[in-house]
Write a protein that holds these residues in place. Structure first.
Motif, PDB file in Angstrom:
ATOM      1  N   GLU B 298     113.698 120.630  54.863  1.00  0.00           N
ATOM      2  CA  GLU B 298     113.191 120.612  56.237  1.00  0.00           C
ATOM      3  C   GLU B 298     112.058 119.605  56.426  1.00  0.00           C
ATOM      4  N   SER B 326     115.528 110.370  58.825  1.00  0.00           N
ATOM      5  CA  SER B 326     116.185 109.602  59.891  1.00  0.00           C
ATOM      6  C   SER B 326     116.469 108.178  59.420  1.00  0.00           C
ATOM      7  N   GLU B 331     119.770 110.178  63.937  1.00  0.00           N
ATOM      8  CA  GLU B 331     119.451 111.447  64.605  1.00  0.00           C
ATOM      9  C   GLU B 331     119.940 112.668  63.828  1.00  0.00           C
ATOM     10  N   GLU B 332     120.750 112.482  62.815  1.00  0.00           N
ATOM     11  CA  GLU B 332     121.151 113.633  62.001  1.00  0.00           C
ATOM     12  C   GLU B 332     120.099 113.982  60.963  1.00  0.00           C
ATOM     13  N   GLU B 335     113.847 115.496  62.235  1.00  0.00           N
ATOM     14  CA  GLU B 335     112.886 114.824  63.130  1.00  0.00           C
ATOM     15  C   GLU B 335     113.031 113.304  62.962  1.00  0.00           C
ATOM     16  N   TRP B 336     111.915 112.615  62.677  1.00  0.00           N
ATOM     17  CA  TRP B 336     112.016 111.182  62.425  1.00  0.00           C
ATOM     18  C   TRP B 336     110.967 110.829  61.376  1.00  0.00           C
ATOM     19  N   VAL B 337     111.157 109.678  60.753  1.00  0.00           N
ATOM     20  CA  VAL B 337     110.111 109.149  59.879  1.00  0.00           C
ATOM     21  C   VAL B 337     109.950 107.677  60.197  1.00  0.00           C
TER      22      VAL B 337
END
Lengths: 556, 459
Positions: B298, B326, B331-332, B335-337
């Motif tokens: 997560e 990401s 998008e899978e 969140e994002w990095v």
């Protein structure tokens, strides 16, 4: 022994650009924990007087569970050894100050002027607190306000906010503003989709999903950009926004962009411009003139602030007049007497993007960079970035096995090119990632590209304005030599690097929960049987959702 | 491009440029912009101030602007509320300004081995301090770290309620609520008015099987130490909720690490670990978890692991479970990095290496002792109230003045003192409340000066 007169590398232009017989620093430096020696320490912090410590002890209940009585398991190392350790590690890294850092395309690895480091060390910044009364930080507020104004002029947008500590956070804040805008019009639920393009930075798609949007990703056609017609097919009353990059990470400018923005507006959606690729466009074309509603610039890319091993960075949010009320606050404002002050966030503003006012050191650096260059200098930056890119393209055209992607005859790329080594890979079995391993042997940083590898065996080269012709020639010569080595001795390339700080790494163990070692503590537990007991904690219950593990992926 | 080449732009020199244009096969740079339609071209020069002709003039101008501040750090300052004045050892500055690290980026493990090792050491030092085996590569700041940690609790449990404490930095609350918007409903756990920490009875009543995560801070936004963290963990776990603890890593030579008391995700900001004030812009966020796949998968940030190379006498580094990110899956990913605060992590590693276990324990105790002393001194002044005085505090505490904070602070400035925050930083109290921060940089004399000045102000 060579005679003094035969020291050939000192003479002649060709030698200057020849691949180097480089060798990286190889200190074989152990982890800092190996330097632990009882009784040693690196600094003595200021102490509290004995009587105050005694008062504290007298007032603290014995065996209070919150008061630790043991010590953290940190290494004990004296000051010179700490310094030496980290200096050795720094020597085993190649920043843009040291190498021709054009192999990290999409990242705009340009020169970060050294004078900026002297400026940000000034006490007026270094020792300022974000909650000081505005009248005591007028100089800082002026810099913030003026930089906002410069960036507005450069982009043709109406308002700028410098809070986000990175480009992706600025993208996410843009998405929050999109959400707030539609909600303010009672349209929030209906607008559930965000459209982006396959060659936009992954954070555009990922930030939109994080905010709860369904993401529609348009493939880039043969022209290297997404056409107006392709956008029109997916633009609907469900569209909240388009998040686009122009030029795409292909380096190809999308000539339809003005019409795409108009089509976006026609369905009531907002047009958001990820301007991470702005380095070829300063003074050439502006987001605002294309009709964009929102956007972001990365100060650590286009505006020279150092990349800092991956941040602290700065993302500037750009907004049209209509979207400005949604910018996070507080906003810097000016009263009738010319004094700067903080204006609290208005009712439409989204949540703050920073605990204080942004990465102020980067604000000062970007401000100084623009003040050093002026309008003519910025134009020179962009023109030269485009010149350098097209020059490298022309030179790489002479190298067998590599081809630029998406370039139609006569259509020149802007600031970067996505190349493909597919031909060389088919011929030799050597991949783009393996070429990169060998490039390290020549003292050069070479990345592949963002995933997914839509262009097979990709490499994105972005020369920026900072490298001399001789340096660009050196990079090309090293690539050319590496490609030749791939043909002559593919196994040799696949065993590279040989002259780096370390040899080839096996990442496999790091992909499995039973064997990965995310810290020295985890390594000790898994490999040295030295684990401390793990305290009681949350465990999945019978109702806990079970998720299949996604397929393994590797950095390259 | 008739102007002479700017020193930052080597190939703008006309002779070089023309040779390169010939190599490309075009007559001018303008021809390279043929893909941009005329209607999108800017047809006038940008309206910007004329450039400074020399580095000297640039430096003079900018240092002049920076001199137009009275930095709090040059006064006896008690400002905190999320940004704290701690001593920065010179070696932190030295390493943070090494050109190799400063101008490095997302480099590969070969040409940038030292960057990977320095960041692995950062996570390893934090792992020891926090007593959790997995620590993220830094995110932007402690706000984002807490926001992500709470979204992790939602994803882990599949539940849709998050409990936030009543005492919380207001900007942080706004950021957390915005990040949870659409994913979890936020409810507030009232504080015990005597301590400012969680009211356990109220918490017990709010906790049910809908609650994904409980967020607590220790020390919290008014500096109060959460003395019943183990009881809170017990309550949360009994209902299957995740306990997210925000903490100050610098306090953990003095305070028991939250993980030892049952926290499942621990997060916070690195600002105090050698980053300095910098107008609040020098930060990094950390998120720590136990080494169990459900937690690790997560985490949105990159994680660096210790990997073997082909040579037994070497250590190498590699991404851990890259498919989380990401960067691997757009998008899978989780969140994002993106570019965040890696150099803050390296600086924090230097700081923790310098302080070591003794330094951290001594500093933690010194701050606690100075804080307690300041609270006692101020509580004895007529017109000054210390509302949450029943709790032990670390580094910061709230006061309530008889007079408006702005007035008090204006008068303190005559004594060379920068007073505490405005009341907007302590919404739990409002009115004439202020937050005052005391760190190891304060001497007993500084505190006595504050007490005597306040006594005068209140008289």
């Amino acid at each position: 022994m060579t005679r003094p007169a035969d020291m050939r590398r000192l003479t002649g232009a060709a030698a200057v650009s020849a691949p180097r017989n480089y060798h990286a620093a190889r200190w074989n430096e152990p982890l800092i924990f190996a330097l632990d020696a009882p009784g040693q320490r690196g600094v003595i912090p200021p102490a509290a007087p004995v009587e105050l410590r005694q008062r504290l002890a007298d007032s603290t209940p014995p065996q209070a569970p919150w008061r630790r009585t043991d010590q953290p398991n940190l290494p004990r190392v004296a000051q010179p050894q700490v310094l030496r350790h980290f200096l050795r590690l720094s020597q085993e890294a190649l920043g843009a100050d040291l190498n021709v850092d054009i192999g990290q395309g999409t990242c705009t690895m340009k020169y970060s002027p050294k004078v900026h480091e002297a400026l940000v060390a000034e006490p007026g910044l270094a020792e300022a607190h974000p909650l000081q009364p505005a009248e005591t930080v007028q100089g800082l507020l002026r810099i913030l306000s003026e930089l906002e104004g410069y960036l507005a002029e450069i982009t043709g947008m109406d308002a700028v906010c410098l809070q986000p500590g990175g480009g992706s956070l600025a993208i996410f804040t843009n998405v929050q503003m999109v959400q707030a805008y539609h909600r303010s019009r009672g349209d929030g639920d209906q607008r559930s989709e965000v459209i982006t393009t396959a060659f936009s930075h992954p954070s555009n798609a990922a930030a939109a999903r994080t905010a709860g949007y369904r993401v529609v990703t348009l493939p880039v056609g043969q022209k290297g950009y997404v056409t107006l017609d392709a956008f029109k097919e997916v633009l609907t009353a469900r569209t909240a926004a388009i998040l686009v990059t122009n030029p795409e990470d292909t380096g190809v400018f999308n000539p339809d962009m003005g019409r795409i923005v108009a089509a976006t507006h026609a369905v009531g959606a907002l047009a958001v411009y990820d301007q991470a690729n702005a380095n070829g466009l300063l003074g050439v074309t502006r987001a605002g003139d294309a009709g964009f509603d929102l956007g972001q610039l990365n100060l650590h890319k286009t505006f020279s602030t150092p990349h800092a091993s991956g941040g602290p960075a700065s993302g500037a949010i750009l907004a049209s007049r209509a979207l400005a009320p949604f910018l996070p606050g507080p906003r810097v404002a000016r009263d009738a007497l010319g004094r700067f002050r903080w204006e609290p966030a208005g009712p439409l503003a989204v949540a703050p993007a920073h605990p204080a006012h942004g990465v102020m050191a980067n604000v000062v650096r970007a401000y100084a960079w623009i003040r050093a260059l002026g309008a003519e200098g910025l134009l020179q930056v962009s023109h030269t970035a485009v010149l350098n890119n097209n020059y490298v393209l022309a030179q790489l055209a002479k190298v067998d096995g590599v081809a630029p992607s998406f370039l139609r005859p006569g259509a020149r790329p802007i600031e970067q090119v996505r190349y493909s080594w597919a031909e060389l890979a088919a011929e030799t079995g050597v991949t783009s990632a393996e070429l990169g391993q060998r490039m390290a042997d020549y003292g050069l940083h070479y990345w592949t590209s963002h995933h997914p590898y839509l262009v097979p065996e990709p490499a994105t080269i972005e020369p920026t304005e900072s490298y001399s012709k001789a340096e660009l020639d050196e990079f090309v010569a090293a690539l050319k030599l590496t490609a030749r080595e791939a043909r002559v001795n593919p196994k040799g390339i696949q065993a590279a690097p040989q002259r780096s700080s370390v040899h080839q790494i096996d990442p496999e163990a790091m992909s499995d929960p039973d064997t990965w070692a995310t810290s020295w503590r985890a390594y000790r537990r898994k490999y040295l049987s030295q684990g401390e007991a793990v305290p009681e904690h949350w465990r999945p219950g019978p109702d806990t959702p079970k998720k299949p593990r996604p397929p393994k992926a590797f950095h390259r | 491009m008739s102007a002479p080449a700017h020193p930052y732009v080597p190939n703008a020199a006309p002779q070089v440029r023309d040779a390169m244009l010939r190599a490309i096969g075009v007559g001018s740079v303008e021809e390279l912009y043929g893909t941009i339609p005329p209607e999108l071209r800017l047809k006038r020069p940008l309206n910007l101030p004329a450039p400074f002709a020399s580095e000297h003039e640039l430096r003079r101008h900018v240092t002049g602007l920076l001199a137009d501040t009275m930095p709090a750090g040059r006064t006896v300052s008690f400002l905190g509320a999320g940004t704290y004045q701690h001593d920065v050892p010179e070696i932190c500055r030295e390493v943070a300004h090494r050109a190799e690290f400063l101008t490095d980026y997302a480099g590969e493990p070969y040409e940038d081995h030292g960057r990977w090792q320095a960041l692995f050491e950062y996570t390893s030092l934090m792992a020891e301090l926090l007593e959790m085996d997995v620590v993220s590569i830094p995110t932007y700041d402690g706000f984002q770290a807490a926001a992500t940690a709470l979204r992790m609790s939602v994803r882990l449990t599949g539940r849709r309620v998050v409990l936030l404490p009543q005492v919380l930095n207001p900007r942080k609350r706004a950021r957390l609520e915005a990040f949870l918007d659409g994913f979890a409903q936020v409810e507030q756990v009232p504080c015990d008015p005597a301590t400012g920490t969680a009211d356990l009875d109220a918490l017990g009543q709010l906790l049910d099987k809908q609650v994904a995560g409980v967020y607590v801070e220790t020390p919290n936004a008014v500096g109060a130490i959460e003395t019943q963290l183990d009881a809170i963990a017990h309550l949360a776990h009994r209902q299957g909720a995740v306990l997210v603890a925000g903490t100050e890593p610098l306090a953990l030579g003095y305070l028991t690490p939250p993980a030892r008391q049952g926290a499942d995700i621990v997060c916070g900001d690195l600002q105090a670990l050698g980053l300095g004030l910098a107008f609040g812009g020098a930060r990094g966020g950390f998120i720590a978890v136990h080494d169990e796949p459900q937690f690790v998968f997560e985490l949105p940030t990159r994680l660096f692991g210790l990997a073997p190379t082909t040579h037994a006498d070497e250590i190498g580094f590699a991404d851990v479970a890259y498919e989380r990110t990401s960067l691997a899956r757009r998008e899978e990913g989780v969140e994002w990095v993106g570019t965040a605060a890696a150099l803050s992590g390296i600086t924090a590693a230097v700081y923790l290496s310098l302080l070591g276990p003794d330094g951290l324990a001594e500093l933690g105790e010194a701050v606690a002792a100075l804080t307690a002393y300041t609270m006692d001194q101020l509580a004895a002044i007529p017109g000054v109230e210390v509302p949450f005085g029943a709790a032990p505090h670390w580094r910061e505490f709230a006061v309530r003045y008889r007079a408006p904070v702005a007035t008090v602070n204006r008068l303190l400035r005559h004594h060379g003192i920068t007073g505490g925050s405005g009341p907007e930083e302590v919404p739990a109290l409002g009115g004439n409340a202020s937050l005052l921060a005391v760190t190891e940089v304060h001497s007993k004399a500084d505190i006595d000066l504050l007490a005597s000045a306040l006594r005068g102000v209140m008289a």
